[in-house]
Design a protein around this motif. Structure first.
Motif, PDB file in Angstrom:
ATOM      1  N   ALA A  18      56.339 -29.058  32.619  1.00 60.66           N
ATOM      2  CA  ALA A  18      55.629 -28.636  31.869  1.00 60.66           C
ATOM      3  C   ALA A  18      55.871 -27.735  32.252  1.00 60.66           C
ATOM      4  CB  ALA A  18      54.965 -29.874  31.025  1.00 60.66           C
ATOM      5  N   LEU A  19      54.507 -27.456  33.233  1.00 56.73           N
ATOM      6  CA  LEU A  19      54.900 -26.097  34.363  1.00 56.73           C
ATOM      7  C   LEU A  19      55.470 -25.408  34.194  1.00 56.73           C
ATOM      8  CD1 LEU A  19      51.928 -27.758  36.360  1.00 56.73           C
ATOM      9  CD2 LEU A  19      51.151 -25.681  34.263  1.00 56.73           C
ATOM     10  N   GLY A  20      56.296 -26.221  34.711  1.00 58.66           N
ATOM     11  CA  GLY A  20      57.854 -25.729  34.944  1.00 58.66           C
ATOM     12  C   GLY A  20      57.972 -24.731  33.961  1.00 58.66           C
ATOM     13  N   VAL A  21      58.395 -24.782  32.826  1.00 59.76           N
ATOM     14  CA  VAL A  21      59.168 -24.803  31.850  1.00 59.76           C
ATOM     15  C   VAL A  21      58.217 -23.505  31.808  1.00 59.76           C
ATOM     16  CG1 VAL A  21      59.982 -24.635  28.861  1.00 59.76           C
ATOM     17  CG2 VAL A  21      60.309 -26.543  31.041  1.00 59.76           C
ATOM     18  N   ALA A  22      57.223 -23.685  31.449  1.00 59.99           N
ATOM     19  CA  ALA A  22      55.695 -22.812  30.498  1.00 59.99           C
ATOM     20  C   ALA A  22      55.513 -21.534  31.948  1.00 59.99           C
ATOM     21  CB  ALA A  22      55.010 -23.369  31.032  1.00 59.99           C
ATOM     22  N   LEU A  23      56.339 -21.573  33.467  1.00 59.53           N
ATOM     23  CA  LEU A  23      55.818 -20.809  34.108  1.00 59.53           C
ATOM     24  C   LEU A  23      57.121 -19.323  34.316  1.00 59.53           C
ATOM     25  CD1 LEU A  23      54.062 -22.019  37.253  1.00 59.53           C
ATOM     26  CD2 LEU A  23      53.389 -20.220  35.466  1.00 59.53           C
ATOM     27  N   ILE A  30      57.354 -11.543  32.174  1.00 59.00           N
ATOM     28  CA  ILE A  30      56.583 -10.092  33.677  1.00 59.00           C
ATOM     29  C   ILE A  30      57.281  -9.782  34.305  1.00 59.00           C
ATOM     30  CG2 ILE A  30      54.676 -10.632  35.261  1.00 59.00           C
ATOM     31  CD1 ILE A  30      53.898 -12.784  33.809  1.00 59.00           C
ATOM     32  N   ALA A  31      57.393  -8.045  34.045  1.00 58.83           N
ATOM     33  CA  ALA A  31      58.590  -7.788  34.990  1.00 58.83           C
ATOM     34  C   ALA A  31      58.128  -7.774  36.483  1.00 58.83           C
ATOM     35  CB  ALA A  31      58.414  -5.947  34.799  1.00 58.83           C
ATOM     36  N   GLY A  32      59.043  -8.590  37.245  1.00 61.39           N
ATOM     37  CA  GLY A  32      58.476  -8.401  38.732  1.00 61.39           C
ATOM     38  C   GLY A  32      57.987  -9.447  38.908  1.00 61.39           C
ATOM     39  N   ALA A  33      57.932 -10.742  38.287  1.00 65.42           N
ATOM     40  CA  ALA A  33      57.643 -11.630  38.345  1.00 65.42           C
ATOM     41  C   ALA A  33      58.206 -12.957  39.386  1.00 65.42           C
ATOM     42  CB  ALA A  33      57.372 -12.479  37.872  1.00 65.42           C
ATOM     43  N   THR A  34      59.159 -12.291  40.612  1.00 61.25           N
ATOM     44  CA  THR A  34      59.915 -13.310  41.378  1.00 61.25           C
ATOM     45  C   THR A  34      59.127 -14.491  41.620  1.00 61.25           C
ATOM     46  OG1 THR A  34      59.122 -11.588  43.160  1.00 61.25           O
ATOM     47  CG2 THR A  34      61.454 -10.900  41.941  1.00 61.25           C
ATOM     48  N   SER A  35      57.821 -14.319  42.109  1.00 62.06           N
ATOM     49  CA  SER A  35      56.506 -15.296  42.654  1.00 62.06           C
ATOM     50  C   SER A  35      56.914 -16.209  41.583  1.00 62.06           C
ATOM     51  CB  SER A  35      55.292 -14.717  43.474  1.00 62.06           C
ATOM     52  OG  SER A  35      55.315 -14.129  44.626  1.00 62.06           O
ATOM     53  N   LEU A  36      56.002 -16.493  40.545  1.00 62.20           N
ATOM     54  CA  LEU A  36      55.682 -16.404  39.069  1.00 62.20           C
ATOM     55  C   LEU A  36      57.836 -17.547  39.092  1.00 62.20           C
ATOM     56  CD1 LEU A  36      54.153 -17.407  37.594  1.00 62.20           C
ATOM     57  CD2 LEU A  36      54.514 -15.610  35.930  1.00 62.20           C
ATOM     58  N   ALA A  37      58.562 -17.228  39.506  1.00 59.87           N
ATOM     59  CA  ALA A  37      59.238 -17.331  38.671  1.00 59.87           C
ATOM     60  C   ALA A  37      59.916 -18.900  40.159  1.00 59.87           C
ATOM     61  CB  ALA A  37      60.970 -16.428  39.033  1.00 59.87           C
ATOM     62  N   THR A  38      59.736 -18.289  41.291  1.00 63.71           N
ATOM     63  CA  THR A  38      59.817 -19.070  42.686  1.00 63.71           C
ATOM     64  C   THR A  38      58.851 -20.270  42.211  1.00 63.71           C
ATOM     65  OG1 THR A  38      60.427 -17.897  44.465  1.00 63.71           O
ATOM     66  CG2 THR A  38      59.729 -19.327  45.272  1.00 63.71           C
ATOM     67  N   GLY A  83      51.162 -23.434  42.800  1.00 64.35           N
ATOM     68  CA  GLY A  83      50.231 -23.096  42.622  1.00 64.35           C
ATOM     69  C   GLY A  83      49.407 -22.064  43.167  1.00 64.35           C
ATOM     70  N   ASP A  84      49.447 -21.598  44.785  1.00 64.76           N
ATOM     71  CA  ASP A  84      49.180 -20.044  45.586  1.00 64.76           C
ATOM     72  C   ASP A  84      49.879 -19.409  44.361  1.00 64.76           C
ATOM     73  OD1 ASP A  84      47.470 -18.778  47.740  1.00 64.76           O
ATOM     74  OD2 ASP A  84      49.430 -18.403  48.424  1.00 64.76           O
ATOM     75  N   LEU A  85      51.439 -19.336  44.531  1.00 63.26           N
ATOM     76  CA  LEU A  85      52.232 -18.189  44.164  1.00 63.26           C
ATOM     77  C   LEU A  85      52.176 -17.796  42.229  1.00 63.26           C
ATOM     78  CD1 LEU A  85      55.776 -19.625  45.408  1.00 63.26           C
ATOM     79  CD2 LEU A  85      54.242 -17.710  46.344  1.00 63.26           C
ATOM     80  N   SER A  86      51.356 -19.087  41.719  1.00 63.66           N
ATOM     81  CA  SER A  86      51.077 -18.555  40.330  1.00 63.66           C
ATOM     82  C   SER A  86      49.677 -17.466  40.011  1.00 63.66           C
ATOM     83  CB  SER A  86      51.413 -19.059  39.751  1.00 63.66           C
ATOM     84  OG  SER A  86      52.378 -20.393  39.645  1.00 63.66           O
ATOM     85  N   VAL A  87      49.103 -18.040  40.782  1.00 60.51           N
ATOM     86  CA  VAL A  87      47.666 -17.313  40.993  1.00 60.51           C
ATOM     87  C   VAL A  87      48.030 -16.032  41.425  1.00 60.51           C
ATOM     88  CG1 VAL A  87      44.961 -17.996  42.135  1.00 60.51           C
ATOM     89  CG2 VAL A  87      46.426 -19.601  41.763  1.00 60.51           C
ATOM     90  N   ARG A  88      48.733 -15.947  42.455  1.00 56.90           N
ATOM     91  CA  ARG A  88      48.718 -14.581  43.382  1.00 56.90           C
ATOM     92  C   ARG A  88      49.372 -14.164  42.406  1.00 56.90           C
ATOM     93  NH1 ARG A  88      48.513 -14.198  49.046  1.00 56.90           N
ATOM     94  NH2 ARG A  88      48.182 -16.231  50.307  1.00 56.90           N
ATOM     95  N   ALA A  89      50.646 -14.825  41.454  1.00 58.62           N
ATOM     96  CA  ALA A  89      51.464 -13.373  40.167  1.00 58.62           C
ATOM     97  C   ALA A  89      50.542 -13.415  39.055  1.00 58.62           C
ATOM     98  CB  ALA A  89      52.913 -14.174  39.690  1.00 58.62           C
TER      99      ALA A  89
END
Length: 127
Positions: A18-23, A30-38, A83-89
Motif C-alpha cells: 500500500a505504501l509503495g503504491v501511495a509513494l 513531485i518534480a525531482g522525487a527520485t528518492s521517493l520513487a526509489t 522511511g529515510d528516503l521518504s522523509v528526506r524527500a
C-alpha cells in the motif's frame, strides 16, 4: 492455524504494498522525487518477498524460525531504508543519521538469511 509471526509478516507485506503504491503516486506528482520513487520501488519489490517468507515459514519446508527472522529483517531494513528516503524527500530531513545505509545493510542481511534458510537442514516434523 497460522502462526502470529506469519500473520504479522503478511500484514507488513500489505502495508509495504500500500505504501509503495501511495509513494509511487506521490513521486509522479513531485518534480525531482527520485528518492521517493526509489523508496516506492523498494516497498513494492519487497512486499511479495514478505508474503513469501510468511508462506515459507508456515509451510514448514524451510526452518520456520530462520525464515521468519529473514522476513522481519527484510521488514525492518525496508522501514529504515524506504522511511529515510521518504522523509528526506517529503520533509527535507533525515529519519536519523545513517538510517538508509543501516536499512540497506539489514535488507542485505535479510536476503542472506533467506539463502541460509534454503540450505539449512530442516527437521522433519509431523504432517
Amino acid at each position: 492455524m497460522t502462526h502470529p509471526a506469519d500473520r504479522a509478516l503478511i500484514a507488513l507485506a500489505g502495508l509495504a504494498g500500500a505504501l509503495g503504491v501511495a509513494l509511487s503516486a506521490a513521486a509522479a506528482h513531485i518534480a525531482g522525487a527520485t528518492s521517493l520513487a526509489t523508496a516506492a520501488q523498494f516497498l513494492l519489490f519487497h512486499a511479495p518477498a514478505l508474503l513469501g517468507t510468511a508462506l515459507l515459514a508456515g509451510s514448514g519446508r524451510l526452518p520456520p524460525a530462520l525464515v521468519r527472522a529473514a522476513g522481519f529483517a527484510l521488514a525492518l531494513g525496508l522501514a529504515l531504508f524506504s522511511g529515510d528516503l521518504s522523509v528526506r524527500a517529503l520533509a527535507q530531513q533525515a529519519l536519523f543519521p545513517m538510517a538508509a545505509p543501516s536499512g540497506g545493510m539489514i535488507l542485505i542481511l535479510g536476503w542472506i538469511l533467506v539463502a541460509v534458510a534454503a540450505v539449512w537442514p530442516s527437521r522433519p516434523g509431523p504432517r
